[in-house]
Design an enzyme around this catalytic site. Structure first.
Site, PDB file in Angstrom:
ATOM      1  N   CYS A  77      -3.943   0.965  -5.532  1.00 34.36           N
ATOM      2  CA  CYS A  77      -2.860   0.983  -4.909  1.00 34.36           C
ATOM      3  C   CYS A  77      -1.710   0.500  -6.000  1.00 34.36           C
ATOM      4  CB  CYS A  77      -2.950  -0.403  -3.951  1.00 34.36           C
ATOM      5  SG  CYS A  77      -1.453  -0.015  -2.598  1.00 34.36           S
ATOM      6  N   HIS A 170      -7.244  -0.144  -0.592  1.00 33.39           N
ATOM      7  CA  HIS A 170      -7.863  -1.587  -1.068  1.00 33.39           C
ATOM      8  C   HIS A 170      -9.557  -1.717  -0.908  1.00 33.39           C
ATOM      9  CE1 HIS A 170      -4.068  -3.799  -2.362  1.00 33.39           C
ATOM     10  NE2 HIS A 170      -3.542  -2.910  -1.407  1.00 33.39           N
ATOM     11  N   GLU A 172     -11.278  -3.729  -2.093  1.00 29.98           N
ATOM     12  CA  GLU A 172     -11.644  -5.059  -2.396  1.00 29.98           C
ATOM     13  C   GLU A 172     -11.589  -5.976  -1.199  1.00 29.98           C
ATOM     14  OE1 GLU A 172      -9.022  -3.787  -3.041  1.00 29.98           O
ATOM     15  OE2 GLU A 172      -7.497  -5.410  -3.174  1.00 29.98           O
TER      16      GLU A 172
HETATM   17  N1  GLN Z   1       3.887  -0.839  -2.507  1.00 30.42           N
HETATM   18  C1  GLN Z   1       3.585  -1.437  -3.644  1.00 30.42           C
HETATM   19  C2  GLN Z   1       3.966  -0.847  -4.731  1.00 30.42           C
HETATM   20  O1  GLN Z   1       4.984   0.109  -4.855  1.00 30.42           O
HETATM   21  C3  GLN Z   1       1.873  -1.441  -3.566  1.00 30.42           C
HETATM   22  C4  GLN Z   1       1.116  -2.092  -2.438  1.00 30.42           C
HETATM   23  C5  GLN Z   1      -0.142  -2.504  -2.856  1.00 30.42           C
HETATM   24  O2  GLN Z   1      -0.712  -2.531  -3.899  1.00 30.42           O
HETATM   25  N2  GLN Z   1      -0.857  -2.980  -1.878  1.00 30.42           N
HETATM   26  O3  GLN Z   1       3.648  -1.284  -5.872  1.00 30.42           O
END
Ligand code: GLN
Length: 192
Positions: A77, A170, A172
């Site tokens: 992410c 995610h 995890e």
């Molecule tokens: N929207 C977040 C970003 O731009 C990422 C979201 C996340 O890691 N769950 O960094």
């Protein structure tokens, strides 16, 4: 096996728990010296702008770049955003290493968080339950980048380029350990 988890902000504890459950030793990385002796690194989800800013403050950008250039590194992410070569925003600090183009907050406000079963052939036949939280997507991949998973509409949400791994979701946060096992296998295959 000693695996670092970038611990500036975000979901690093959950990654550590998964790694330890699989028998790996974990190290929280906050300073350049924390990278010494690590076999691999996970950069967690969270807020990529914050992770980037803190990485600049702690003098971590160049050490992380040097590390991820030849050691297995996985971004989930926000970590995927941080790892990408192109996010279409000049001012935000990123490592700029993996040859993928990433679009932040790609799902907008309406469905900013959702869960879906993904087919990920490198993990076997059973679908992988993926949690997306204000997630990015991969909008382009360079040569040598393998797409590991897409949504039904074809958008790319997991990719691998040699020793670099990226997931928009995610792994995890669910009980399934297979993605973490897959990353430990990448570490195991990489000659020191
Ligand atoms: N929207 C977040 C970003 O731009 C990422 C979201 C996340 O890691 N769950 O960094």
């Amino acid at each position: 096996m000693k695996v670092g988890v970038l611990a500036l902000q975000g979901a690093f504890i959950e990654h550590e728990k998964k790694l330890r459950a699989l028998g790996a030793e974990t190290v929280e990385v906050r300073l350049p010296s924390d990278l010494e002796g690590l076999d691999g690194l996970i950069m967690p989800g969270g807020e990529s702008t914050t992770i980037g800013k803190l990485a600049v403050q702690y003098g971590l950008i160049e050490p992380l770049r040097a590390f991820a250039q030849n050691k297995p590194t996985w971004g989930t992410c926000a970590g995927m955003i941080f790892l990408a070569k192109d996010i279409g925003i000049d001012r935000q600090p990123i490592l700029g290493l993996m040859d993928i183009t990433v679009n932040r907050n790609a799902f907008g406000r309406q469905v900013d968080s959702f869960e879906v079963d993904l087919s990920v052939s490198v993990l076997g036949d059973a679908p992988f339950h993926a949690v997306f939280i204000r997630a990015p997507v991969v909008t382009g991949v360079g040569e040598g980048v393998n797409v590991l998973a897409t949504l039904d509409d074809g958008r790319i949400v997991a990719a691998q380029s040699g020793h670099l791994l990226a997931t928009a979701f995610h792994p995890e946060l669910t009980a399934d350990n297979r993605f973490h096992k897959y990353f430990l296998n990448i570490i195991g295959q990489k000659p020191a």
